[in-house]
Design a protein around this motif. Structure first.
Motif, PDB file in Angstrom:
ATOM      1  N   TRP A 273      14.878   0.413  -2.242  1.00 32.42           N
ATOM      2  CA  TRP A 273      13.696   1.188  -1.858  1.00 32.42           C
ATOM      3  C   TRP A 273      12.400   0.499  -2.250  1.00 32.42           C
ATOM      4  O   TRP A 273      11.333   0.864  -1.739  1.00 32.42           O
ATOM      5  CB  TRP A 273      13.761   2.582  -2.474  1.00 32.42           C
ATOM      6  CG  TRP A 273      15.004   3.325  -2.105  1.00 32.42           C
ATOM      7  CD1 TRP A 273      15.940   3.853  -2.941  1.00 32.42           C
ATOM      8  CD2 TRP A 273      15.466   3.599  -0.782  1.00 32.42           C
ATOM      9  NE1 TRP A 273      16.957   4.421  -2.227  1.00 32.42           N
ATOM     10  CE2 TRP A 273      16.694   4.281  -0.890  1.00 32.42           C
ATOM     11  CE3 TRP A 273      14.966   3.317   0.505  1.00 32.42           C
ATOM     12  CZ2 TRP A 273      17.424   4.694   0.208  1.00 32.42           C
ATOM     13  CZ3 TRP A 273      15.691   3.727   1.598  1.00 32.42           C
ATOM     14  CH2 TRP A 273      16.898   4.411   1.449  1.00 32.42           C
ATOM     15  N   SER A 274      12.469  -0.469  -3.147  1.00 31.57           N
ATOM     16  CA  SER A 274      11.245  -1.146  -3.586  1.00 31.57           C
ATOM     17  C   SER A 274      10.500  -1.756  -2.403  1.00 31.57           C
ATOM     18  O   SER A 274       9.268  -1.669  -2.308  1.00 31.57           O
ATOM     19  CB  SER A 274      11.583  -2.239  -4.611  1.00 31.57           C
ATOM     20  OG  SER A 274      12.116  -1.685  -5.794  1.00 31.57           O
ATOM     21  N   GLY A 275      11.244  -2.380  -1.485  1.00 36.00           N
ATOM     22  CA  GLY A 275      10.626  -3.010  -0.334  1.00 36.00           C
ATOM     23  C   GLY A 275      10.286  -2.048   0.790  1.00 36.00           C
ATOM     24  O   GLY A 275       9.727  -2.463   1.806  1.00 36.00           O
ATOM     25  N   VAL A 276      10.616  -0.766   0.601  1.00 38.71           N
ATOM     26  CA  VAL A 276      10.370   0.241   1.632  1.00 38.71           C
ATOM     27  C   VAL A 276       9.228   1.175   1.236  1.00 38.71           C
ATOM     28  O   VAL A 276       8.421   1.580   2.079  1.00 38.71           O
ATOM     29  CB  VAL A 276      11.651   1.067   1.881  1.00 38.71           C
ATOM     30  CG1 VAL A 276      11.428   2.156   2.913  1.00 38.71           C
ATOM     31  CG2 VAL A 276      12.797   0.155   2.304  1.00 38.71           C
ATOM     32  N   THR A 277       9.148   1.509  -0.045  1.00 39.70           N
ATOM     33  CA  THR A 277       8.157   2.495  -0.506  1.00 39.70           C
ATOM     34  C   THR A 277       7.111   1.858  -1.424  1.00 39.70           C
ATOM     35  O   THR A 277       5.969   1.655  -1.032  1.00 39.70           O
ATOM     36  CB  THR A 277       8.860   3.660  -1.224  1.00 39.70           C
ATOM     37  OG1 THR A 277       9.560   3.163  -2.390  1.00 39.70           O
ATOM     38  CG2 THR A 277       9.851   4.359  -0.327  1.00 39.70           C
ATOM     39  N   ALA A 278       7.516   1.516  -2.643  1.00 40.08           N
ATOM     40  CA  ALA A 278       6.541   1.121  -3.661  1.00 40.08           C
ATOM     41  C   ALA A 278       5.824  -0.187  -3.334  1.00 40.08           C
ATOM     42  O   ALA A 278       4.594  -0.286  -3.474  1.00 40.08           O
ATOM     43  CB  ALA A 278       7.232   1.012  -5.033  1.00 40.08           C
ATOM     44  N   ASN A 279       6.558  -1.215  -2.903  1.00 43.82           N
ATOM     45  CA  ASN A 279       5.906  -2.499  -2.650  1.00 43.82           C
ATOM     46  C   ASN A 279       4.959  -2.457  -1.449  1.00 43.82           C
ATOM     47  O   ASN A 279       3.829  -2.940  -1.539  1.00 43.82           O
ATOM     48  CB  ASN A 279       6.946  -3.606  -2.489  1.00 43.82           C
ATOM     49  CG  ASN A 279       7.571  -4.010  -3.817  1.00 43.82           C
ATOM     50  OD1 ASN A 279       7.093  -3.622  -4.868  1.00 43.82           O
ATOM     51  ND2 ASN A 279       8.641  -4.774  -3.767  1.00 43.82           N
ATOM     52  N   PRO A 280       5.366  -1.886  -0.296  1.00 41.04           N
ATOM     53  CA  PRO A 280       4.397  -1.770   0.793  1.00 41.04           C
ATOM     54  C   PRO A 280       3.184  -0.909   0.433  1.00 41.04           C
ATOM     55  O   PRO A 280       2.059  -1.207   0.849  1.00 41.04           O
ATOM     56  CB  PRO A 280       5.211  -1.139   1.923  1.00 41.04           C
ATOM     57  CG  PRO A 280       6.623  -1.480   1.621  1.00 41.04           C
ATOM     58  CD  PRO A 280       6.711  -1.474   0.123  1.00 41.04           C
ATOM     59  N   ALA A 281       3.413   0.160  -0.346  1.00 39.28           N
ATOM     60  CA  ALA A 281       2.286   1.007  -0.751  1.00 39.28           C
ATOM     61  C   ALA A 281       1.338   0.250  -1.666  1.00 39.28           C
ATOM     62  O   ALA A 281       0.107   0.343  -1.525  1.00 39.28           O
ATOM     63  CB  ALA A 281       2.807   2.266  -1.444  1.00 39.28           C
ATOM     64  N   LEU A 282       1.897  -0.530  -2.598  1.00 36.83           N
ATOM     65  CA  LEU A 282       1.041  -1.358  -3.440  1.00 36.83           C
ATOM     66  C   LEU A 282       0.327  -2.405  -2.589  1.00 36.83           C
ATOM     67  O   LEU A 282      -0.830  -2.753  -2.853  1.00 36.83           O
ATOM     68  CB  LEU A 282       1.864  -2.021  -4.543  1.00 36.83           C
ATOM     69  CG  LEU A 282       1.102  -2.926  -5.514  1.00 36.83           C
ATOM     70  CD1 LEU A 282      -0.088  -2.204  -6.147  1.00 36.83           C
ATOM     71  CD2 LEU A 282       2.035  -3.467  -6.600  1.00 36.83           C
ATOM     72  N   GLY A 283       1.000  -2.910  -1.558  1.00 35.88           N
ATOM     73  CA  GLY A 283       0.357  -3.843  -0.641  1.00 35.88           C
ATOM     74  C   GLY A 283      -0.836  -3.217   0.056  1.00 35.88           C
ATOM     75  O   GLY A 283      -1.876  -3.875   0.255  1.00 35.88           O
ATOM     76  N   ALA A 284      -0.722  -1.949   0.434  1.00 32.23           N
ATOM     77  CA  ALA A 284      -1.851  -1.255   1.060  1.00 32.23           C
ATOM     78  C   ALA A 284      -3.008  -1.114   0.074  1.00 32.23           C
ATOM     79  O   ALA A 284      -4.177  -1.268   0.439  1.00 32.23           O
ATOM     80  CB  ALA A 284      -1.403   0.116   1.565  1.00 32.23           C
ATOM     81  N   ALA A 285      -2.684  -0.826  -1.197  1.00 30.60           N
ATOM     82  CA  ALA A 285      -3.733  -0.754  -2.225  1.00 30.60           C
ATOM     83  C   ALA A 285      -4.360  -2.124  -2.458  1.00 30.60           C
ATOM     84  O   ALA A 285      -5.574  -2.245  -2.669  1.00 30.60           O
ATOM     85  CB  ALA A 285      -3.141  -0.209  -3.524  1.00 30.60           C
ATOM     86  N   THR A 286      -3.536  -3.175  -2.412  1.00 26.91           N
ATOM     87  CA  THR A 286      -4.039  -4.536  -2.563  1.00 26.91           C
ATOM     88  C   THR A 286      -5.017  -4.872  -1.439  1.00 26.91           C
ATOM     89  O   THR A 286      -6.072  -5.480  -1.674  1.00 26.91           O
ATOM     90  CB  THR A 286      -2.870  -5.537  -2.566  1.00 26.91           C
ATOM     91  OG1 THR A 286      -2.025  -5.265  -3.686  1.00 26.91           O
ATOM     92  CG2 THR A 286      -3.361  -6.970  -2.643  1.00 26.91           C
ATOM     93  N   ASP A 287      -4.685  -4.476  -0.225  1.00 28.46           N
ATOM     94  CA  ASP A 287      -5.600  -4.704   0.893  1.00 28.46           C
ATOM     95  C   ASP A 287      -6.934  -4.000   0.672  1.00 28.46           C
ATOM     96  O   ASP A 287      -8.001  -4.543   0.994  1.00 28.46           O
ATOM     97  CB  ASP A 287      -4.969  -4.222   2.199  1.00 28.46           C
ATOM     98  CG  ASP A 287      -3.929  -5.200   2.746  1.00 28.46           C
ATOM     99  OD1 ASP A 287      -3.911  -6.362   2.302  1.00 28.46           O
ATOM    100  OD2 ASP A 287      -3.137  -4.787   3.613  1.00 28.46           O
ATOM    101  N   LEU A 288      -6.898  -2.783   0.141  1.00 26.41           N
ATOM    102  CA  LEU A 288      -8.139  -2.066  -0.166  1.00 26.41           C
ATOM    103  C   LEU A 288      -8.959  -2.821  -1.199  1.00 26.41           C
ATOM    104  O   LEU A 288     -10.182  -2.955  -1.070  1.00 26.41           O
ATOM    105  CB  LEU A 288      -7.826  -0.656  -0.665  1.00 26.41           C
ATOM    106  CG  LEU A 288      -7.326   0.343   0.381  1.00 26.41           C
ATOM    107  CD1 LEU A 288      -6.844   1.616  -0.294  1.00 26.41           C
ATOM    108  CD2 LEU A 288      -8.424   0.666   1.383  1.00 26.41           C
TER     109      LEU A 288
END
Length: 501
Positions: A273-288
């Protein structure tokens, strides 16, 4: 009985089941022929031996045997093969539009330092230049338990097992020196005392001079031999730290733009689930963060192996691409020289959580870097040169990687986990992001954000916005769960390279 499952891309050959599947259960129109644990993969089509298997629309390996529709896909029938992922059909997703920031989510209250860097904490660092001074460093820090002046967050002892018995040149010495000096200049410290024995290879004065630092009111030095022995060094060091703490207590937070944030991205104890939930969500925060002018460090070089083509395609210029390729080549040679393979990853815990190959793990890990261009590539603990998304070379071992990021200037860390991690930092606050609800419940005292809501319909973008908001609050002084627990005294782990003599 219909079981919920996720097919992450229409081109994927496998789906990830959200609950355990039994033979005969139907998953996305496919009848399971095996038992498949939650988080693991089920085949959606027949895959012949030697064929590429895709997840995230990317190769995660090749079939080691014929795989029938509905079979469990894991280590028994999926292998790396002889090729890099980027050469067997790896594609690059289209660029995403820049995220939109609202004014109220673009700043934080931090400590502006004389260097121009901004801290998210106001601590005092007591740094050992050599293992010989480790006990003195620990004893000095112990004197300040429960008696810090208001406005000073902690006295942080930083000890390690090196500093002597090594060459004064080469990768090992240079890496240690960058790490120690990087911590000395990290803006989360309002004052620093560096302590040596006196005769070690890692001489403090030489080290500081080579990196443009000079002792002064906020950077003090001491040697045990010069002080007259252990007891005198503890007494003198305690007095110095008291002076540093008194000075740091006068520091005040002021509003700063998000561009002053330097975020270290980490993942450990990953699951499917890391590559499905937490990592993509952190990626979205990183983009911000990057859109606001801030900086994010992606690291753990062995854990981008197999997904590096995605980063190479985002390199800001050819020099950045060549620098990343050089680090990948160095790691291949380094692993071979030591009788290892980069596919020694994933760990047993990763595999139990559903991750099969390093390609699969790396594709999920890279997701936490979002979609921004790759602006620079740094050596371990090398000082930051630019804003934006930056790659800092490091091992995949989390405490060692995070140590390098803090030395490179990170004033905040974000750490995703699926199996559970208890990493924390007293120098730099560390937000823990759970990939699944069961972990968030089971380790509630360690987890700051539960990202499992992505599985229930919350968009990755919305979860990223929540993470970004929490990042700004943490940078402004809100304590993380690991800070409340007091975790972080022993997570200083410099990367040890080169010969010991």
């Amino acid at each position: 009985m219909t079981i919920r499952a996720l097919r992450l891309s229409e081109s994927d050959d496998v789906a990830v089941v959200t609950v355990a599947v039994s033979p005969g259960d139907t998953v996305l129109g496919v009848v399971a022929t095996d038992s498949v644990p939650a988080g693991h993969k089920i085949a959606l089509r027949r895959i012949g031996a030697g064929e590429v298997v895709r997840k995230y629309a990317q190769p995660i390996g090749v079939a080691a045997a014929d795989i029938a529709v509905g079979q469990h896909v894991h280590s028994h029938n999926l292998a790396l093969g002889d090729h890099r992922a980027g050469t067997i059909g790896g594609t690059v997703p289209a660029a995403q539009p820049d995220p939109v920031l609202t004014p109220e989510k673009s700043g934080f209250a931090g400590y502006l330092r004389a260097s121009g860097d901004v801290g998210t904490r106001n601590a005092i660092g007591v740094i050992a230049s050599v293992n010989c001074s480790a006990t003195v460093v620990q004893r000095i820090a112990r004197q300040f338990e429960n008696r810090l002046p208001p406005g000073v967050d902690a006295v942080v002892p930083l000890t390690h097992s090196s500093g002597c018995g090594m060459s004064r040149s080469g990768d090992g010495f240079e890496t240690l020196e960058r790490t120690l000096v990087g911590y000395a200049r990290n803006p989360n410290f309002g004052g620093v005392l560096m302590i040596g024995l006196g005769c070690e290879v890692a001489q403090i004065d030489d080290m500081l001079a080579r990196h443009g630092l000079e002792p002064g009111p906020r950077l003090r030095t001491l040697t045990i031999q010069g002080a007259g022995g252990t007891a005198q060094a503890i007494a003198q060091g305690t007095a110095i730290v008291a002076e540093l703490a008194e000075e740091a207590a006068t520091d005040r937070r002021t509003m700063r733009p998000a561009s002053d944030l330097i975020l270290g991205l980490q993942c450990g104890g990953s699951d499917a689930w890391s590559g499905v939930t937490a990592n993509p969500a952190l990626g979205a925060a990183t983009d911000l963060l990057v859109a606001a002018g801030g900086t994010a460090f992606l690291s753990e070089t062995p854990e981008i192996y197999g997904a590096e083509h995605l980063l190479l395609a985002r390199a800001a210029n050819p020099d950045v691409a060549r620098a990343l390729e050089a680090r990948i080549a160095w790691w291949e040679e380094y692993a071979a020289r030591n009788g290892a393979s980069l596919d020694n990853n994933p760990s047993p815990g990763n595999k139990a959580g559903g991750l099969t190959t390093i390609f699969e793990k790396s594709l999920g890990a890279v997701a936490k870097a979002g979609t921004a261009p790759l602006s620079d590539v740094l050596l371990y603990a090398e000082r930051r040169r630019t804003h934006g998304l930056v790659f800092m070379d490091s091992p995949g071992y989390d405490p060692c990687s995070a140590t390098g990021q803090v030395a490179s200037g990170a004033n905040l860390l974000a750490f995703t986990t699926g199996r559970g991690s208890v990493f924390g930092g007293r120098t730099t606050p560390c937000l823990k992001l759970a990939s699944n609800a069961a972990l968030a419940r089971a380790m509630a005292d360690d987890i700051d954000i539960d990202c499992s809501a992505v599985l229930d319909g919350v968009s990755v973008a919305e979860m990223g916005a929540r993470i970004f908001d929490m990042m700004l609050k943490t940078a402004s002084g809100q304590p993380t769960k690991s800070e409340v627990l007091g975790v972080g005294d022993f997570e200083f782990v410099p990367w040890q390279l080169g010969a010991w003599m």
